[in-house]
Design a protein around this motif. Structure first.
Motif, PDB file in Angstrom:
ATOM      1  N   GLN A  80      40.805 126.425  92.580  1.00 25.01           N
ATOM      2  CA  GLN A  80      41.060 127.121  93.802  1.00 25.01           C
ATOM      3  C   GLN A  80      39.491 126.515  94.468  1.00 25.01           C
ATOM      4  O   GLN A  80      39.954 127.113  95.711  1.00 25.01           O
ATOM      5  CB  GLN A  80      41.266 128.573  93.499  1.00 25.01           C
ATOM      6  N   GLY A  81      39.042 126.542  93.885  1.00 21.79           N
ATOM      7  CA  GLY A  81      37.403 126.732  94.687  1.00 21.79           C
ATOM      8  C   GLY A  81      37.161 125.332  94.689  1.00 21.79           C
ATOM      9  O   GLY A  81      36.207 124.661  95.313  1.00 21.79           O
ATOM     10  N   GLY A  82      37.946 124.094  94.662  1.00 19.16           N
ATOM     11  CA  GLY A  82      37.998 122.557  94.603  1.00 19.16           C
ATOM     12  C   GLY A  82      37.472 122.288  93.623  1.00 19.16           C
ATOM     13  O   GLY A  82      37.178 120.830  93.834  1.00 19.16           O
ATOM     14  N   TYR A  83      37.522 122.639  92.437  1.00 16.81           N
ATOM     15  CA  TYR A  83      36.865 121.584  90.726  1.00 16.81           C
ATOM     16  C   TYR A  83      38.284 121.064  90.819  1.00 16.81           C
ATOM     17  O   TYR A  83      39.014 121.273  90.584  1.00 16.81           O
ATOM     18  CB  TYR A  83      36.504 122.687  90.275  1.00 16.81           C
ATOM     19  N   PRO A  84      37.978 119.525  90.306  1.00  9.04           N
ATOM     20  CA  PRO A  84      38.435 118.935  90.461  1.00  9.04           C
ATOM     21  C   PRO A  84      38.315 118.576  88.319  1.00  9.04           C
ATOM     22  O   PRO A  84      37.941 118.643  87.350  1.00  9.04           O
ATOM     23  CB  PRO A  84      38.598 117.172  90.382  1.00  9.04           C
ATOM     24  N   LEU A  85      39.696 118.992  87.683  1.00  9.90           N
ATOM     25  CA  LEU A  85      40.068 119.573  86.307  1.00  9.90           C
ATOM     26  C   LEU A  85      40.413 118.501  85.408  1.00  9.90           C
ATOM     27  O   LEU A  85      41.887 118.041  84.829  1.00  9.90           O
ATOM     28  CB  LEU A  85      41.093 120.925  86.234  1.00  9.90           C
ATOM     29  N   TYR A  86      39.692 118.887  84.467  1.00 10.19           N
ATOM     30  CA  TYR A  86      39.752 117.204  83.682  1.00 10.19           C
ATOM     31  C   TYR A  86      39.519 117.891  82.017  1.00 10.19           C
ATOM     32  O   TYR A  86      39.195 119.558  81.544  1.00 10.19           O
ATOM     33  CB  TYR A  86      38.918 116.507  83.103  1.00 10.19           C
ATOM     34  N   GLY A  87      40.330 117.412  81.118  1.00  8.03           N
ATOM     35  CA  GLY A  87      40.237 117.918  79.900  1.00  8.03           C
ATOM     36  C   GLY A  87      39.209 118.209  79.068  1.00  8.03           C
ATOM     37  O   GLY A  87      39.530 119.448  78.423  1.00  8.03           O
ATOM     38  N   SER A  88      38.030 117.803  79.359  1.00  3.39           N
ATOM     39  CA  SER A  88      36.710 117.916  78.229  1.00  3.39           C
ATOM     40  C   SER A  88      36.464 118.918  79.290  1.00  3.39           C
ATOM     41  O   SER A  88      35.919 119.094  78.772  1.00  3.39           O
ATOM     42  CB  SER A  88      36.211 116.455  78.982  1.00  3.39           C
ATOM     43  N   ASP A  89      36.355 119.347  80.480  1.00  6.38           N
ATOM     44  CA  ASP A  89      36.163 120.761  80.797  1.00  6.38           C
ATOM     45  C   ASP A  89      36.829 122.024  80.043  1.00  6.38           C
ATOM     46  O   ASP A  89      35.827 122.684  80.228  1.00  6.38           O
ATOM     47  CB  ASP A  89      36.369 120.647  82.611  1.00  6.38           C
ATOM     48  N   ILE A  90      38.351 121.800  80.030  1.00 10.68           N
ATOM     49  CA  ILE A  90      38.293 122.861  79.111  1.00 10.68           C
ATOM     50  C   ILE A  90      37.808 123.047  77.761  1.00 10.68           C
ATOM     51  O   ILE A  90      38.063 124.060  77.288  1.00 10.68           O
ATOM     52  CB  ILE A  90      40.072 122.365  78.815  1.00 10.68           C
ATOM     53  N   VAL A  91      37.615 122.212  77.146  1.00 12.92           N
ATOM     54  CA  VAL A  91      36.701 121.875  75.739  1.00 12.92           C
ATOM     55  C   VAL A  91      35.744 123.225  76.333  1.00 12.92           C
ATOM     56  O   VAL A  91      34.859 123.927  75.400  1.00 12.92           O
ATOM     57  CB  VAL A  91      36.520 120.866  75.026  1.00 12.92           C
ATOM     58  N   PHE A  92      34.372 122.691  77.402  1.00 11.59           N
ATOM     59  CA  PHE A  92      33.663 123.517  77.593  1.00 11.59           C
ATOM     60  C   PHE A  92      33.752 124.736  78.006  1.00 11.59           C
ATOM     61  O   PHE A  92      33.103 125.533  77.904  1.00 11.59           O
ATOM     62  CB  PHE A  92      32.723 122.351  78.875  1.00 11.59           C
ATOM     63  N   ALA A  93      34.434 125.076  78.678  1.00 10.93           N
ATOM     64  CA  ALA A  93      35.104 125.979  79.095  1.00 10.93           C
ATOM     65  C   ALA A  93      35.256 127.375  78.001  1.00 10.93           C
ATOM     66  O   ALA A  93      35.427 128.028  77.752  1.00 10.93           O
ATOM     67  CB  ALA A  93      35.934 125.874  80.421  1.00 10.93           C
ATOM     68  N   ILE A  94      35.903 126.330  77.461  1.00 13.39           N
ATOM     69  CA  ILE A  94      36.847 127.542  75.703  1.00 13.39           C
ATOM     70  C   ILE A  94      34.897 127.828  75.141  1.00 13.39           C
ATOM     71  O   ILE A  94      35.011 128.865  74.935  1.00 13.39           O
ATOM     72  CB  ILE A  94      37.697 126.577  75.301  1.00 13.39           C
TER      73      ILE A  94
END
Length: 341
Positions: A80-94
């Motif tokens: 919602q903040g305009g960030y383009p989400l990628y699979g690698s980002d999910i790993v970093f987020a976890i």
């Protein structure tokens, strides 16, 4: 308006939670192409994620489900903040939420360090990377210490390019020690600059990743960006410059002292290195190791220590680092008694 709702049904070990969003485009972004993002969540957290309509159902161990629920809410906030989400980002987020489940991902991922000429936004991907860029903003001398792939040099380069674009500095100086520059490179053709060029190639690669080749070449020709071996810094004073010393673990005591005393008015220096990858002769003390000991706690200098959890290269890089570390631990240690004999 997006609505996130949960209704846990759990016993002492297992849990199930439903997470619903009203915005279908948000749901698609979270799920990823062919539910690729959900597969990453399942693999990383050991949960099952089922999508039906606009509702995600997550089942698994209670702690993992709670983390997944928090993760989905935080990722939705990013999108919602305009960030383009990628699979690698999910790993970093976890990794970030595993270290601190109450941490806000938007405070890290939406901190735009630099937007490259290819329109790719460069942002921190870990808590330590966030600490690193904040240190570079606040301190005149910053040490980034840790394993390869943690973004030490890349983020420093992005901060340097951004600083020059905003006219905080007039020039960028990128420096690397050439451990074998000298007698051992004598057989190679060309002058010293040509002989050490292979050692400087990683700096050029990072630079060209952030700006058009033609623009970078023009700035280098004008002297606004300089890529040079450390030996070329002797006797100089660098004013209004952003200076990066890469692979600093391969500096000697004398070289490190020489570099640190080049800093002039209006300048900033970032020193990066990995103290586990020292290529100096055994009788030479690493200037980086000594500087960490001598300068720790000096006002105006910040030390940021990265770990393998901050590796942001291909997902296999961290596993490779783990494998080599385990192999190193299994190696037999020399018997001190036999050495004395």
């Amino acid at each position: 308006m997006t609505k996130v709702s949960s209704s846990p049904r759990e016993n002492s070990e297992r849990a199930s939670v439903q997470i619903a969003f009203e915005d279908n485009r948000l749901v698609q972004a979270l799920a990823g192409e062919q539910n690729g993002n959900l597969k990453v969540v399942e693999k990383q957290l050991g949960v099952r994620v089922h999508l039906r309509g606009n509702q995600f159902t997550v089942t698994g161990a209670r702690g993992d489900v709670e983390l997944a629920e928090r993760l989905m809410g935080e990722l939705a906030d990013l999108v919602q903040g305009g960030y383009p989400l990628y699979g690698s980002d999910i790993v970093f987020a976890i990794h970030i939420l595993s270290d601190n489940i109450h941490r806000r991902l938007r405070d890290i991922f939406l901190d735009q360090v630099f937007i490259s000429s290819s329109k790719r936004t460069i942002t921190p991907k870990s808590i330590r990377q966030k600490e690193y860029i904040e240190a570079i903003r606040s301190y005149d001398i910053v040490f980034g210490i840790g394993p390869a792939g943690t973004g030490k040099t890349y983020l420093a380069m992005a901060m340097a390019v951004a600083a020059m674009a905003k006219e905080f500095v007039r020039r960028i100086v990128l420096v690397r020690p050439a451990v074998e520059a000298g007698e051992k490179l004598g057989f190679l053709p060309g002058d010293l600059a040509e002989k050490v060029n292979p050692y400087l190639r990683p700096l050029y690669d990072a630079l060209h990743d952030m700006m058009d080749f033609e623009k970078a070449s023009n700035l280098i020709q004008r002297g606004a960006i300089e890529v040079a071996p450390l030996a070329f810094m002797r006797g100089r004073t660098l004013n209004d410059a952003f200076v990066i010393l890469d692979e600093a673990q391969n500096t000697t005591t004398e070289q490190m002292k020489m570099f640190l005393t080049r800093l002039g008015i209006g300048s900033k220096a970032v020193i990066t290195g990995d103290i586990t990858q020292i290529d100096l002769p055994e009788n030479k003390l690493s200037g980086l190791v000594e500087a960490i000991d001598l300068l720790q706690g000096v006002s105006g200098i910040k030390m940021v220590h990265f770990t393998k959890r901050d590796v942001v290269r291909h997902r296999l890089v961290q596993e490779i680092i783990d494998a080599y570390e385990k192999a190193e631990m299994r190696k037999p240690r020399p018997d001190k008694g036999s050495e004395r004999g």
